[in-house]
Enzyme design. Sequence first.
Site, PDB file in Angstrom:
ATOM      1  N   SER A 100       0.814  -1.206   0.000  1.00  9.10           N
ATOM      2  CA  SER A 100       0.000   0.000   0.000  1.00  9.10           C
ATOM      3  C   SER A 100       0.855   1.266   0.000  1.00  9.10           C
ATOM      4  O   SER A 100       1.656   1.479  -0.888  1.00  9.10           O
ATOM      5  CB  SER A 100      -0.958  -0.042   1.192  1.00  9.10           C
ATOM      6  OG  SER A 100      -1.881   0.999   1.156  1.00  9.10           O
ATOM      7  N   ASP A 239      -2.660   6.126  -3.400  1.00 12.38           N
ATOM      8  CA  ASP A 239      -1.531   5.478  -2.734  1.00 12.38           C
ATOM      9  C   ASP A 239      -0.992   4.365  -3.619  1.00 12.38           C
ATOM     10  O   ASP A 239      -1.433   4.179  -4.760  1.00 12.38           O
ATOM     11  CB  ASP A 239      -1.932   4.974  -1.352  1.00 12.38           C
ATOM     12  CG  ASP A 239      -3.006   3.901  -1.396  1.00 12.38           C
ATOM     13  OD1 ASP A 239      -3.704   3.806  -2.423  1.00 12.38           O
ATOM     14  OD2 ASP A 239      -3.161   3.153  -0.413  1.00 12.38           O
ATOM     15  N   ASP A 241      -1.173   1.115  -3.907  1.00 12.06           N
ATOM     16  CA  ASP A 241      -2.015   0.076  -4.510  1.00 12.06           C
ATOM     17  C   ASP A 241      -3.373   0.614  -4.938  1.00 12.06           C
ATOM     18  O   ASP A 241      -4.260  -0.142  -5.316  1.00 12.06           O
ATOM     19  CB  ASP A 241      -2.173  -1.118  -3.580  1.00 12.06           C
ATOM     20  CG  ASP A 241      -2.947  -0.788  -2.302  1.00 12.06           C
ATOM     21  OD1 ASP A 241      -3.000   0.404  -1.931  1.00 12.06           O
ATOM     22  OD2 ASP A 241      -3.483  -1.720  -1.674  1.00 12.06           O
ATOM     23  N   ASP A 243      -5.971   1.881  -3.465  1.00 15.10           N
ATOM     24  CA  ASP A 243      -7.232   1.615  -2.761  1.00 15.10           C
ATOM     25  C   ASP A 243      -7.631   2.814  -1.905  1.00 15.10           C
ATOM     26  O   ASP A 243      -8.617   2.764  -1.178  1.00 15.10           O
ATOM     27  CB  ASP A 243      -7.157   0.342  -1.919  1.00 15.10           C
ATOM     28  CG  ASP A 243      -6.206   0.436  -0.740  1.00 15.10           C
ATOM     29  OD1 ASP A 243      -5.432   1.418  -0.649  1.00 15.10           O
ATOM     30  OD2 ASP A 243      -6.218  -0.482   0.112  1.00 15.10           O
TER      31      ASP A 243
END
Length: 448
Positions: A100, A239, A241, A243
């Site tokens: 992340s 960010d 990833d 999400d």
Amino acid sequence: MGRLFGTDGVRGVANTELTAELAYRLGRAGAFVLTRGKDKAKIVVGKDTRISGDMLEAALIAGILSIGADAVRVGVVSTPGVAYLTRSLKADAGVMISASHNPVADNGIKFFGGDGFKLTDQVENEIESLLTGEDQMPRPTAGDIGRAEELPDASAIYADYLKTTISNRFDGLKVVLDCGNGAAYQLAPTVFHQLGAEVIAIHAEPNGVNINVKCGSTYPDVVRDAVLKHGADIGLSFDGDADRLIAIDEKGQLVDGDYVMAILGRALKAKGELANNTIVSTVMSNVGFVKAAKEIGIELVRTAVGDRYVMEAMREGGYVLGGEQSGHIIMLKHNTTGDGILTALQLTDVMVGEGKPLSELRSIMRSYPQVLVNVRVSSKAGWDQNAAIQEAIRSVEAELGDEGRVLVRPSGTEPLIRVMAEGPDEQIVQEFAVRIANVVRKELGARG
């Protein structure tokens, strides 16, 4: 050894804590538990742009194949993209390799069930239990070993789906996208460009080691500066990833997860699509968001900090919108996890549909100053039963009244007590937070 699975999968420094050997074993155990012996089961595997992703992907897939399951390699795609592809491909499970917003040295392995939802603690514990002791899981041979296949158009499949979730095109809008040199670097600019927006993409050139480096959703000033420089209508920052989303309006003002939930919640309510007129948020949501929700007739369900707790409450109550101040927004009508690009599209769609600039939509709430003081203690045990600490909290709460609040909680991972005070005046809430922190320090004993 402590529990291997944390609040969001297995994470650690790649090649030191999260090794290829561990990834292989996780692939075996995860595939065994999640496919339940099904013949030629299928598992989707995605990753972000970290240099260690290739190593962990190879090891993880080797473990999956060694159980007899097939692996579908979807390459660099967002975490919510893996969740969607797992469902749409009718796979038995999905795995995302990402840490992340963490630094590049870290990486992580996160599993999804065939329904696209993250695993329960019970299932994670079952996987983890297989990693201790002798490996007695199946080892098929010959034609029973799994195969790996590529799905080269995975991002395009997800992009096409994302476009179906909104009602308007974005022609004439100028949009800045900070892709964080992560999983959004191709996906986000492609979708917004296809919808007609003029796209200014920054930090969209990953090289394996520049993910999250002074860019992305944890550095909102970066996209703010770009919005003001280019005279853009909106800035959207993701960010590693993708999400999570943090937005910036055309005036350079921050639009965090609380603002986004308020804006989307009001829009959904107006269309009769906000289930039970309720939004699920965590205890960290700003008191300004709480007041705004009340003013527009929206109920709130509050949870502990963490998107997994938000999701649990949403599923239990049948709610469709929830999230965190940090930008994890879950829209269960469209996806089974927080989705930064989906959220960005939904927010922009409300702008276009209502014909209002983001600064006007943002005026739905006022964000109250929050002050957080971390107190390092000898022991967190008994903090909530300590009479002096509880009296300090009650005293501050009485002085704040309805115009603020106090939140004191222990860190889940460190010897810290976190003291947060919130109210209309930053200097006053700073004094309140320090007052409580001093009592905590005196009662529990500061370390270092």
